[in-house]
Design a protein around this motif. Structure first.
Motif, PDB file in Angstrom:
ATOM      1  N   VAL A 185      -2.266  10.575   4.198  1.00 33.63           N
ATOM      2  CA  VAL A 185      -3.592  10.926   3.697  1.00 33.63           C
ATOM      3  C   VAL A 185      -4.107  12.226   4.316  1.00 33.63           C
ATOM      4  N   ASP A 186      -3.641  12.589   5.504  1.00 33.16           N
ATOM      5  CA  ASP A 186      -4.133  13.789   6.183  1.00 33.16           C
ATOM      6  C   ASP A 186      -3.337  15.045   5.849  1.00 33.16           C
ATOM      7  N   CYS A 187      -2.020  14.987   6.004  1.00 32.47           N
ATOM      8  CA  CYS A 187      -1.220  16.205   5.824  1.00 32.47           C
ATOM      9  C   CYS A 187      -0.463  16.256   4.504  1.00 32.47           C
ATOM     10  N   GLY A 188      -0.413  15.138   3.777  1.00 34.71           N
ATOM     11  CA  GLY A 188       0.265  15.104   2.496  1.00 34.71           C
ATOM     12  C   GLY A 188       1.765  14.914   2.568  1.00 34.71           C
ATOM     13  N   LYS A 189       2.311  14.733   3.770  1.00 34.70           N
ATOM     14  CA  LYS A 189       3.753  14.554   3.940  1.00 34.70           C
ATOM     15  C   LYS A 189       4.209  13.260   3.278  1.00 34.70           C
ATOM     16  N   ASN A 222       9.740   3.332   8.935  1.00 35.71           N
ATOM     17  CA  ASN A 222       9.307   3.831  10.243  1.00 35.71           C
ATOM     18  C   ASN A 222       8.594   5.172  10.237  1.00 35.71           C
ATOM     19  N   GLY A 223       8.341   5.767   9.095  1.00 39.70           N
ATOM     20  CA  GLY A 223       7.738   7.098   9.056  1.00 39.70           C
ATOM     21  C   GLY A 223       6.239   7.109   8.845  1.00 39.70           C
ATOM     22  N   PHE A 224       5.627   5.930   8.859  1.00 44.18           N
ATOM     23  CA  PHE A 224       4.182   5.852   8.660  1.00 44.18           C
ATOM     24  C   PHE A 224       3.633   4.623   9.362  1.00 44.18           C
ATOM     25  N   GLU A 225       2.325   4.606   9.521  1.00 46.01           N
ATOM     26  CA  GLU A 225       1.611   3.415   9.970  1.00 46.01           C
ATOM     27  C   GLU A 225       0.367   3.293   9.110  1.00 46.01           C
ATOM     28  N   LEU A 226      -0.016   2.070   8.828  1.00 44.79           N
ATOM     29  CA  LEU A 226      -1.295   1.848   8.152  1.00 44.79           C
ATOM     30  C   LEU A 226      -2.375   1.937   9.210  1.00 44.79           C
ATOM     31  N   ASP A 227      -3.375   2.743   8.938  1.00 40.23           N
ATOM     32  CA  ASP A 227      -4.438   3.016   9.895  1.00 40.23           C
ATOM     33  C   ASP A 227      -5.791   2.672   9.283  1.00 40.23           C
ATOM     34  N   HIS A 228      -6.663   2.131  10.098  1.00 40.15           N
ATOM     35  CA  HIS A 228      -8.031   1.869   9.651  1.00 40.15           C
ATOM     36  C   HIS A 228      -8.795   3.192   9.625  1.00 40.15           C
ATOM     37  N   GLU A 229      -9.300   3.570   8.475  1.00 46.80           N
ATOM     38  CA  GLU A 229     -10.078   4.799   8.361  1.00 46.80           C
ATOM     39  C   GLU A 229     -11.285   4.740   9.295  1.00 46.80           C
ATOM     40  N   ILE A 230     -12.012   3.638   9.240  1.00 48.27           N
ATOM     41  CA  ILE A 230     -13.082   3.367  10.201  1.00 48.27           C
ATOM     42  C   ILE A 230     -12.546   2.280  11.123  1.00 48.27           C
ATOM     43  N   LEU A 252      -7.850   0.931   4.769  1.00 51.25           N
ATOM     44  CA  LEU A 252      -6.531   1.277   5.301  1.00 51.25           C
ATOM     45  C   LEU A 252      -5.991   2.541   4.641  1.00 51.25           C
ATOM     46  N   ARG A 253      -5.323   3.365   5.452  1.00 55.62           N
ATOM     47  CA  ARG A 253      -4.727   4.607   4.967  1.00 55.62           C
ATOM     48  C   ARG A 253      -3.308   4.732   5.513  1.00 55.62           C
ATOM     49  N   VAL A 254      -2.426   5.364   4.736  1.00 54.41           N
ATOM     50  CA  VAL A 254      -1.077   5.695   5.197  1.00 54.41           C
ATOM     51  C   VAL A 254      -1.182   6.985   5.993  1.00 54.41           C
ATOM     52  N   ARG A 255      -0.725   6.960   7.240  1.00 53.69           N
ATOM     53  CA  ARG A 255      -0.685   8.169   8.069  1.00 53.69           C
ATOM     54  C   ARG A 255       0.712   8.301   8.666  1.00 53.69           C
ATOM     55  N   MET A 298       0.832  -1.184   0.000  1.00 53.55           N
ATOM     56  CA  MET A 298       0.000   0.000   0.000  1.00 53.55           C
ATOM     57  C   MET A 298       0.882   1.255   0.000  1.00 53.55           C
ATOM     58  N   TRP A 299       1.939   1.257   0.831  1.00 55.68           N
ATOM     59  CA  TRP A 299       2.830   2.410   0.891  1.00 55.68           C
ATOM     60  C   TRP A 299       3.487   2.672  -0.463  1.00 55.68           C
ATOM     61  N   THR A 300       3.867   1.619  -1.168  1.00 58.61           N
ATOM     62  CA  THR A 300       4.542   1.825  -2.455  1.00 58.61           C
ATOM     63  C   THR A 300       3.608   2.454  -3.484  1.00 58.61           C
ATOM     64  N   ALA A 301       2.310   2.206  -3.368  1.00 58.34           N
ATOM     65  CA  ALA A 301       1.346   2.793  -4.293  1.00 58.34           C
ATOM     66  C   ALA A 301       1.152   4.286  -4.029  1.00 58.34           C
ATOM     67  N   ASN A 302       1.235   4.699  -2.754  1.00 57.79           N
ATOM     68  CA  ASN A 302       1.058   6.112  -2.400  1.00 57.79           C
ATOM     69  C   ASN A 302       1.704   6.352  -1.035  1.00 57.79           C
ATOM     70  N   PRO A 303       2.951   6.820  -1.006  1.00 57.07           N
ATOM     71  CA  PRO A 303       3.675   6.976   0.249  1.00 57.07           C
ATOM     72  C   PRO A 303       3.387   8.275   1.006  1.00 57.07           C
ATOM     73  N   TYR A 304       2.345   8.996   0.605  1.00 57.58           N
ATOM     74  CA  TYR A 304       2.027  10.280   1.233  1.00 57.58           C
ATOM     75  C   TYR A 304       0.954  10.105   2.308  1.00 57.58           C
TER      76      TYR A 304
END
Length: 69
Positions: free
Chosen positions: A9-13, A19-27, A40-43, A1-7
Motif C-alpha cells: 500500500v505504501d510503495c506499490g511493490k 514471506n514478502g509482506f505482512e498484514l498491518d493495522h492502518e490504525i 488491514l493493509r498489505v505492506r 486479502m493478499w490475493t485481492a491486492n498483492p501490492y
C-alpha cells in the motif's frame, strides 16, 4: 486479502507470498484501530543481515517515534 491486492500500500511493490509482506493495522489496535479487514493493509517486508526491512517496519518505527516509545 493478499490475493485481492498483492501490492504494498505504501510503495506499490508487488509482494511475494507468503514471506514478502505482512498484514498491518492502518490504525494500530492500541490506538483504537479495529481488527477487521477494513483496517488491514498489505505492506512489504524482507530481512537483510538479520534486520527487518520494508514499508511495514518503516511504519512501525514512525509510530514508535510519534508515541515516544
Amino acid at each position: 486479502m493478499w490475493t485481492a491486492n498483492p501490492y504494498c500500500v505504501d510503495c506499490g511493490k508487488l509482494t511475494d507470498f507468503p514471506n514478502g509482506f505482512e498484514l498491518d493495522h492502518e490504525i494500530p489496535v492500541e490506538d483504537g484501530g479495529s481488527e477487521d479487514d477494513s483496517n488491514l493493509r498489505v505492506r512489504c517486508v524482507w530481512w537483510e543481515h538479520g534486520k527487518k526491512c520494508g514499508c511495514h517496519e518503516a511504519k512501525t518505527q514512525r509510530e514508535k517515534r510519534a508515541a515516544g516509545r
